[in-house]
Design a protein around this motif. Sequence first.
Motif, short mmCIF file in Angstrom:
data_model
loop_
_atom_site.label_atom_id
_atom_site.label_comp_id
_atom_site.label_asym_id
_atom_site.label_seq_id
_atom_site.Cartn_x
_atom_site.Cartn_y
_atom_site.Cartn_z
N ALA A 167 0.83 -1.21 0.00
CA ALA A 167 0.00 0.00 0.00
C ALA A 167 0.86 1.26 0.00
O ALA A 167 0.57 2.23 -0.70
N GLU A 168 1.94 1.25 0.76
CA GLU A 168 2.83 2.41 0.81
C GLU A 168 3.51 2.64 -0.53
O GLU A 168 3.62 3.77 -1.00
N ALA A 169 3.96 1.56 -1.19
CA ALA A 169 4.59 1.69 -2.50
C ALA A 169 3.57 2.13 -3.55
O ALA A 169 3.89 2.91 -4.46
N ALA A 170 2.33 1.65 -3.42
CA ALA A 170 1.27 2.07 -4.35
C ALA A 170 0.97 3.56 -4.18
O ALA A 170 0.77 4.28 -5.17
N LEU A 171 0.97 4.03 -2.94
CA LEU A 171 0.75 5.46 -2.69
C LEU A 171 1.89 6.27 -3.30
O LEU A 171 1.65 7.28 -3.98
N GLU A 172 3.11 5.83 -3.10
CA GLU A 172 4.26 6.53 -3.68
C GLU A 172 4.17 6.59 -5.20
O GLU A 172 4.40 7.63 -5.82
N ARG A 173 3.77 5.47 -5.80
CA ARG A 173 3.64 5.41 -7.26
C ARG A 173 2.54 6.35 -7.76
O ARG A 173 2.72 7.08 -8.73
N ALA A 174 1.40 6.34 -7.10
CA ALA A 174 0.28 7.19 -7.51
C ALA A 174 0.62 8.67 -7.33
O ALA A 174 0.28 9.49 -8.18
N GLU A 180 -0.38 17.39 -9.23
CA GLU A 180 -1.69 17.37 -8.60
C GLU A 180 -1.86 16.12 -7.72
O GLU A 180 -2.50 16.16 -6.68
N ALA A 181 -1.28 15.02 -8.14
CA ALA A 181 -1.38 13.78 -7.38
C ALA A 181 -0.68 13.87 -6.03
O ALA A 181 -1.04 13.17 -5.09
N LYS A 182 0.28 14.76 -5.93
CA LYS A 182 1.01 14.94 -4.67
C LYS A 182 0.12 15.52 -3.57
O LYS A 182 0.47 15.52 -2.40
N MET A 183 -1.07 16.03 -3.95
CA MET A 183 -2.02 16.55 -2.99
C MET A 183 -2.55 15.44 -2.07
O MET A 183 -2.98 15.69 -0.95
N PHE A 184 -2.52 14.18 -2.56
CA PHE A 184 -3.01 13.06 -1.76
C PHE A 184 -1.94 12.64 -0.77
O PHE A 184 -0.81 12.36 -1.14
N VAL A 185 -2.31 12.59 0.50
CA VAL A 185 -1.38 12.33 1.58
C VAL A 185 -1.81 11.05 2.30
O VAL A 185 -3.00 10.80 2.48
N GLY A 186 -0.84 10.26 2.71
CA GLY A 186 -1.13 9.03 3.45
C GLY A 186 -0.83 9.20 4.93
O GLY A 186 0.11 9.89 5.31
N HIS A 187 -1.62 8.55 5.75
CA HIS A 187 -1.44 8.53 7.20
C HIS A 187 -1.53 7.06 7.63
O HIS A 187 -2.41 6.34 7.20
N ARG A 188 -0.63 6.66 8.50
CA ARG A 188 -0.65 5.27 8.94
C ARG A 188 -0.35 5.15 10.42
O ARG A 188 0.26 6.04 11.02
N GLY A 189 -0.75 4.03 10.98
CA GLY A 189 -0.38 3.64 12.32
C GLY A 189 -1.10 4.35 13.44
O GLY A 189 -1.70 5.39 13.26
N SER A 190 -1.00 3.76 14.62
CA SER A 190 -1.65 4.33 15.79
C SER A 190 -0.99 5.64 16.21
O SER A 190 -1.63 6.51 16.80
N ALA A 191 0.28 5.82 15.88
CA ALA A 191 0.95 7.08 16.20
C ALA A 191 0.64 8.14 15.15
O ALA A 191 0.87 9.32 15.35
N VAL A 192 0.08 7.72 14.04
CA VAL A 192 -0.30 8.55 12.90
C VAL A 192 0.85 9.42 12.41
O VAL A 192 1.11 10.50 12.94
N THR A 193 1.54 8.91 11.44
CA THR A 193 2.58 9.69 10.80
C THR A 193 2.16 9.91 9.35
O THR A 193 1.79 8.96 8.66
N ALA A 194 2.18 11.14 8.94
CA ALA A 194 1.85 11.46 7.54
C ALA A 194 3.09 11.15 6.71
O ALA A 194 4.21 11.34 7.14
#
Length: 196
Positions: A167-174, A180-194
């Motif tokens: 999922a992380e590599a797919a986000l990086e690829r997208a 414009e695609a860089k506007m999409f940001v990922g957040h993960r984990g209980s500590a929540v790191t963007a």
Amino acid sequence: MAELIDQTFMFPRMPVAVIDIGDTLEALLIRSMLESLGAVVTLHLPGTPGDFLSLIGAGERVHQHLVICGHGDENGFVFGDYIEEIDTSMLLEGSLPPSVVAEHARLKGNIVLSTCCETGGKAYGDAFAGKGGAGLYIGPDGSPEGADAPLFVHCFFHALLARKRTAEAALERARAYDDEAKMFVGHRGSAVTAFA
């Protein structure tokens, strides 16, 4: 979570839920696109904010991958106006804020991708990936043009499903598709790191 029957086929098909909260054309486009990538898609049409909260609070009863289609503003997911009999007490000026999402979301490691404007910031990251338990939450930290959101969804799921990337590599690829695609940001984990 037990595998769904489509995941046990000789050529497994990944179940994905598309949740339409106000942009039916986008939801139908994304549904077709996901099916063309080999996913088996359930289209959810929650009629009220309470229905949406039930969906994101369903835990293991909802698919591992969720795409939320709709509109967003500075207050959150836009739901608009309803008749008096519908409970809208959770809305702020017609929109569902991240604080309410955090109270109701029960996502056991799910991957959640929102196409709704302004839903990719830290508050929604905390609501979905923090308190809500999603393994990865992705949303636009801004207002993508109408055609940019489905294109991002296609790039993400193409990398995830067709290329079998994490999922992380797919986000990086997208995100690498264009500026414009860089506007999409990922957040993960209980500590929540963007991350990007």
